[in-house]
Design an enzyme around this catalytic site. Sequence first.
Site: not given
Ligand SMILES: Cc1cc2nc3c(=O)[nH]c(=O)nc-3n(C[C@H](O)[C@H](O)[C@H](O)COP(=O)(O)OP(=O)(O)OC[C@H]3O[C@@H](n4cnc5c(N)ncnc54)[C@H](O)[C@@H]3O)c2cc1C
Length: 336
Positions: A236, A162, A332
């Site tokens: 998580s 992570r 996380e």
């Molecule tokens: C129900 C649920 C289940 C999940 N299960 C998992 C799992 O099994 N495994 C896992 O690893 N994660 C899991 N996650 C966490 C999440 O889905 C991941 O971390 C995902 O990659 C976040 O993507 P996002 O586009 O929503 O990022 P965001 O929440 O929009 O951003 C997260 C971070 O990344 C930065 N960021 C986002 N996009 C960019 C970009 N293009 N360039 C630079 N910085 C950026 C943001 O500034 C922020 O700091 C889960 C979340 C939920 C709600």
Amino acid sequence: MQLLQNVSLKPYNTFGIDIPAAHFIEVSSVDMLPAVTDATAGMHRRVLGGGSNVLLTQPVTGAVIYNNIKGIHKDKEDDNHVWLTVNAGEVWHSFVMYAIANGWAGVENLALIPGTVGAAPIQNIGAYGIEAKETIESVTAWHWEDKRFYTYSNFECTFGYRDSIFKHQLKDKVFITSVTFKLNKKPSFNTTYGAIEQELHKMGITELSIQAIADAVIAIRTSKLPDPKQIGNAGSFFKNPTIPIAQFNNLKQQHPNIPSYPVDAQTIKVPAGWLIEQCGWKGYRRGDTGVHEKQALVLVNYGHAIGSEVWQLSGDILQSVEDKFGIVLEREVQVW
Ligand SMILES: Cc1cc2nc3c(=O)[nH]c(=O)nc-3n(C[C@H](O)[C@H](O)[C@H](O)COP(=O)(O)OP(=O)(O)OC[C@H]3O[C@@H](n4cnc5c(N)ncnc54)[C@H](O)[C@@H]3O)c2cc1C
């Protein structure tokens, strides 16, 4: 290009926290980035994808750059592999489904993880024995200060559990615009982790395929994890801690049932959810925030929780786990 002021981020984060951003701009093409850079000069810039890994605790004073850059391009292929460049605004799960539909393996165990492709390298998303780093060839990003694109090789991304360079040296310094993946045309299936095999059996699957694995993963995830559309959450909330084996052996004497996963000769991983559950938090509710009743690793917003309440609860959980087990959990979720 429209630089909006005072925009509520409630629809843009899966916790459903209602917090405004002073400035908000949607980016749908890499060509917009030089102008976006000028328009947001001097502001703290934060990129937002699906908002599924952020906890908003205070009004965002700088600029939120909302990533909506779509598109998938096949770069090349040989007999065994295909190389795809996927723009950062693609929905991760749609990309997984696209790969499966074409018979390209490597990301099927990561089905149904919310969020965008651009965020996948940031915390090296992982699930069911697979991490994104195993298929990521390189990551291309716009550097706000240098005003140019860089391509970081898999090695340069310094992926960890992570973790990656984008959470450290490059945090808020770049906008990831695309990710290049190397997928397999001849899959090797990974069904050993979690309940995948059980689920495949339950589904009556006799012939293994990447579609069947994704179906099993989707079924397990749907039964275990709260849907953010029903109850706000960010998956998580804490990482699973890695501790020295000597410390684990001591804990095992006091807690013979403590689960663990081997990491290397010196360290071992303990499920944070188990530690939290042992401290009595599972199903706990405080106002509109709480710990999910089925999964102690997931903090939830039942409706009108504010970010600072979730933050406070996470701090109390952290403290109680440290008091009981001497283990300091790490969040996380990215806290804004
Ligand atoms: C129900 C649920 C289940 C999940 N299960 C998992 C799992 O099994 N495994 C896992 O690893 N994660 C899991 N996650 C966490 C999440 O889905 C991941 O971390 C995902 O990659 C976040 O993507 P996002 O586009 O929503 O990022 P965001 O929440 O929009 O951003 C997260 C971070 O990344 C930065 N960021 C986002 N996009 C960019 C970009 N293009 N360039 C630079 N910085 C950026 C943001 O500034 C922020 O700091 C889960 C979340 C939920 C709600």
